[in-house]
Design a protein around this motif. Structure first.
Motif, PDB file in Angstrom:
ATOM      1  N   ALA A 188       0.161  -9.642   5.980  1.00 18.89           N
ATOM      2  CA  ALA A 188      -1.123  -8.989   6.251  1.00 18.89           C
ATOM      3  C   ALA A 188      -1.864  -8.563   4.975  1.00 18.89           C
ATOM      4  O   ALA A 188      -3.076  -8.788   4.872  1.00 18.89           O
TER       5      ALA A 188
ATOM      6  N   LEU B  42      -5.720  -9.583   3.856  1.00 13.98           N
ATOM      7  CA  LEU B  42      -6.722  -8.530   3.647  1.00 13.98           C
ATOM      8  C   LEU B  42      -7.490  -8.792   2.352  1.00 13.98           C
ATOM      9  O   LEU B  42      -8.724  -8.743   2.323  1.00 13.98           O
TER      10      LEU B  42
ATOM     11  N   ARG C 226       5.057  -5.883  -3.599  1.00 14.34           N
ATOM     12  CA  ARG C 226       4.877  -4.693  -2.785  1.00 14.34           C
ATOM     13  C   ARG C 226       4.913  -5.041  -1.302  1.00 14.34           C
ATOM     14  O   ARG C 226       5.520  -4.312  -0.506  1.00 14.34           O
TER      15      ARG C 226
ATOM     16  N   VAL D 136       7.469  -3.290   1.179  1.00 15.63           N
ATOM     17  CA  VAL D 136       6.990  -2.503   2.324  1.00 15.63           C
ATOM     18  C   VAL D 136       7.596  -3.050   3.621  1.00 15.63           C
ATOM     19  O   VAL D 136       8.073  -2.291   4.469  1.00 15.63           O
TER      20      VAL D 136
ATOM     21  N   THR E   8      11.344  -2.151   3.772  1.00 15.17           N
ATOM     22  CA  THR E   8      11.520  -0.715   4.013  1.00 15.17           C
ATOM     23  C   THR E   8      11.187  -0.372   5.465  1.00 15.17           C
ATOM     24  O   THR E   8      11.896   0.415   6.113  1.00 15.17           O
ATOM     25  N   ALA E   9      10.104  -0.963   5.984  1.00 15.55           N
ATOM     26  CA  ALA E   9       9.707  -0.714   7.372  1.00 15.55           C
ATOM     27  C   ALA E   9      10.771  -1.236   8.341  1.00 15.55           C
ATOM     28  O   ALA E   9      11.121  -0.560   9.310  1.00 15.55           O
TER      29      ALA E   9
ATOM     30  N   LEU F  90      11.164   0.191  12.162  1.00 14.60           N
ATOM     31  CA  LEU F  90       9.772   0.162  12.649  1.00 14.60           C
ATOM     32  C   LEU F  90       9.319  -1.223  13.107  1.00 14.60           C
ATOM     33  O   LEU F  90       8.248  -1.368  13.681  1.00 14.60           O
TER      34      LEU F  90
ATOM     35  N   ALA G 120      -4.104   1.816  -1.989  1.00 12.86           N
ATOM     36  CA  ALA G 120      -2.890   1.136  -1.519  1.00 12.86           C
ATOM     37  C   ALA G 120      -2.510   1.623  -0.125  1.00 12.86           C
ATOM     38  O   ALA G 120      -2.116   0.829   0.743  1.00 12.86           O
TER      39      ALA G 120
ATOM     40  N   SER H   8      -5.036   0.123   2.362  1.00 11.91           N
ATOM     41  CA  SER H   8      -4.809  -1.316   2.555  1.00 11.91           C
ATOM     42  C   SER H   8      -3.627  -1.552   3.484  1.00 11.91           C
ATOM     43  O   SER H   8      -3.702  -2.365   4.409  1.00 11.91           O
ATOM     44  N   THR H   9      -2.529  -0.839   3.224  1.00 11.00           N
ATOM     45  CA  THR H   9      -1.332  -1.012   4.045  1.00 11.00           C
ATOM     46  C   THR H   9      -1.623  -0.620   5.496  1.00 11.00           C
ATOM     47  O   THR H   9      -1.144  -1.242   6.433  1.00 11.00           O
TER      48      THR H   9
ATOM     49  N   VAL I 181      -4.618  -0.671   7.144  1.00 12.99           N
ATOM     50  CA  VAL I 181      -5.565  -1.482   7.928  1.00 12.99           C
ATOM     51  C   VAL I 181      -5.259  -2.974   7.919  1.00 12.99           C
ATOM     52  O   VAL I 181      -5.772  -3.714   8.767  1.00 12.99           O
ATOM     53  N   ALA I 182      -4.417  -3.440   6.979  1.00 12.17           N
ATOM     54  CA  ALA I 182      -4.171  -4.881   6.867  1.00 12.17           C
ATOM     55  C   ALA I 182      -3.705  -5.517   8.186  1.00 12.17           C
ATOM     56  O   ALA I 182      -4.193  -6.589   8.555  1.00 12.17           O
ATOM     57  N   PRO I 183      -2.772  -4.865   8.939  1.00 13.49           N
ATOM     58  CA  PRO I 183      -2.324  -5.507  10.180  1.00 13.49           C
ATOM     59  C   PRO I 183      -3.444  -5.676  11.212  1.00 13.49           C
ATOM     60  O   PRO I 183      -3.431  -6.624  11.990  1.00 13.49           O
TER      61      PRO I 183
ATOM     62  N   TYR J 194      -6.688  -6.307  10.563  1.00 12.15           N
ATOM     63  CA  TYR J 194      -7.494  -7.463  10.184  1.00 12.15           C
ATOM     64  C   TYR J 194      -6.729  -8.773  10.353  1.00 12.15           C
ATOM     65  O   TYR J 194      -7.321  -9.812  10.635  1.00 12.15           O
TER      66      TYR J 194
ATOM     67  N   ARG K  84       2.189   1.590  14.785  1.00 10.07           N
ATOM     68  CA  ARG K  84       3.128   0.973  13.854  1.00 10.07           C
ATOM     69  C   ARG K  84       2.517   0.882  12.460  1.00 10.07           C
ATOM     70  O   ARG K  84       3.206   1.153  11.462  1.00 10.07           O
TER      71      ARG K  84
ATOM     72  N   ALA L 190       2.844   4.225  10.915  1.00  8.43           N
ATOM     73  CA  ALA L 190       4.237   4.545  10.584  1.00  8.43           C
ATOM     74  C   ALA L 190       4.710   3.752   9.364  1.00  8.43           C
ATOM     75  O   ALA L 190       5.404   4.274   8.489  1.00  8.43           O
ATOM     76  N   VAL L 191       4.330   2.467   9.309  1.00  8.94           N
ATOM     77  CA  VAL L 191       4.732   1.632   8.170  1.00  8.94           C
ATOM     78  C   VAL L 191       4.112   2.169   6.875  1.00  8.94           C
ATOM     79  O   VAL L 191       4.797   2.295   5.848  1.00  8.94           O
TER      80      VAL L 191
ATOM     81  N   THR M  43       5.866   5.445   5.874  1.00  8.95           N
ATOM     82  CA  THR M  43       7.229   5.185   5.390  1.00  8.95           C
ATOM     83  C   THR M  43       7.184   4.558   3.995  1.00  8.95           C
ATOM     84  O   THR M  43       7.975   4.927   3.115  1.00  8.95           O
ATOM     85  N   ALA M  44       6.251   3.628   3.801  1.00 14.56           N
ATOM     86  CA  ALA M  44       6.128   2.979   2.491  1.00 14.56           C
ATOM     87  C   ALA M  44       5.715   3.989   1.428  1.00 14.56           C
ATOM     88  O   ALA M  44       6.256   3.999   0.314  1.00 14.56           O
TER      89      ALA M  44
ATOM     90  N   LEU N 153       6.427   3.405  -2.568  1.00 18.50           N
ATOM     91  CA  LEU N 153       5.961   2.028  -2.770  1.00 18.50           C
ATOM     92  C   LEU N 153       4.450   1.916  -2.925  1.00 18.50           C
ATOM     93  O   LEU N 153       3.933   0.850  -3.252  1.00 18.50           O
ATOM     94  N   LEU N 154       3.715   3.007  -2.663  1.00 20.42           N
ATOM     95  CA  LEU N 154       2.257   2.894  -2.662  1.00 20.42           C
ATOM     96  C   LEU N 154       1.598   3.622  -3.837  1.00 20.42           C
ATOM     97  O   LEU N 154       0.556   4.260  -3.685  1.00 20.42           O
TER      98      LEU N 154
END
Lengths: 200, 200
Positions: free
Chosen positions: A162, A166, A182, A186, A189-190, A195, B155, B158-159, B161-163, B165, B182, B185-186, B189-190, B195-196
């Motif tokens: 994803a 994006l 990354r 991610v 980790t998820a 998740l 970051a 992006s994480t 909203v990416a899913p 799009y 999800r 949550a992802v 968690t990230a 990671l972000l």
């Protein structure tokens, strides 16, 4: 070169491949609206009757070009280390998306051609096939205790790719190695946080 | 209704809004290739000279429609609980993307209009603005100990909203509440796994 007679065998396959590649390149250059069968023939170096003999209209031609272009078998590598394999798999996908086949395909997603019903179904099929290919690798990682049982291959794959789309389709940002690494981190980790099970 | 005289004030604003909304709707219905100033005027119920007086060509019209449509202020809610706020923020975005303004905008991203330089830069600006709006909320969450210091708003966004799009532009799948929850949550968690952070 012109190919007026029935082009068969190796030469026919080369003509076909050349026409499909030219169609993708023209899509990438200037979109679907201005794409003509004549322009594709000219770029491929064949007579336009050669194109019309195989594809009755540009919709059929574009659909074929997309199906052909997206048929690459994208597997997740299998070295036994799922962390390294996902990272390498995402980097390989990013390189492919930025290459001679992937760039036109991405441009096509972001063009009027993307709304053709046949292209829409090709997109869905492309993604379903990738998920099917990924499921063996995910099962192996679960068996090896590297991912939790119940990890859904489609959810893992979606989380993984994803961020790339994006950048390519929404923010027009380049996809860097850091983005790839990354995305892999991610997704892993998820998954390990439980998740990425199947949708209810 | 026709608006031949110089439309100013409240009525002029209503005419302008109607024309821009009609342009987005036509983009959503049939893409950029077949969009004409005449068709937009007809749908908006105004004379085509009214449209031409304000926008010299369809590129200018479409760019304005996109800028106007995307100018909604999208903030992350602030109840003091970043988990709940991100979840609610993603759900609100998903509803907006599936609504009367969002749907045409998404369709526009996936059309030949998306390659117009002005639209490309509008997309980038839209995303940069959303990140700027998010940064205050992220800073507050860091101050409250709910996110690690160094979490990068871009970051995180992006994480998050990416899913959405990916579904809308690549797999043509609906965005469900489960997808939204999800995604939140992802992203959380990230972020908590460190990671972000900002890109190197």
């Amino acid at each position: 070169m012109t190919a007026r007679g029935p082009a068969t065998g190796r030469r026919g396959a080369a003509v076909r491949a050349g026409v499909l590649r030219s169609a993708l390149e023209l899509l990438a250059d200037s979109g679907y609206a201005s794409l003509s069968m004549e322009a594709v023939a000219e770029r491929a170096g064949v007579h336009k009757t050669t194109v019309y003999r195989r594809w009755s209209n540009r919709e059929a031609l574009v659909t074929d070009a997309v199906l052909e272009g997206s048929s690459t078998e994208f597997g997740i590598p299998d070295t036994g280390d799922i962390d390294a394999d996902l990272r390498d798999g995402v980097r390989a996908l990013a390189r492919w998306l930025d290459g001679p086949v992937g760039r036109p395909l991405v441009a096509m997603l972001a063009s009027d051609a993307g709304r053709l019903p046949a292209v829409q179904s090709a997109k869905r099929r492309f993604f379903a096939e990738r998920a099917a290919v990924a499921s063996d690798r995910v099962a192996a990682a679960v068996a090896a205790g590297q991912l939790p049982a119940g990890t859904d291959p489609t959810a893992l794959l979606s989380t993984l790719v994803a961020p790339l789309y994006l950048n390519l389709l929404v923010t027009s940002a380049p996809v860097t190695d850091h983005d790839c690494d990354r995305a892999a981190a991610v997704a892993l980790t998820a998954a390990r946080a439980g998740l990425l099970g199947p949708a209810p």
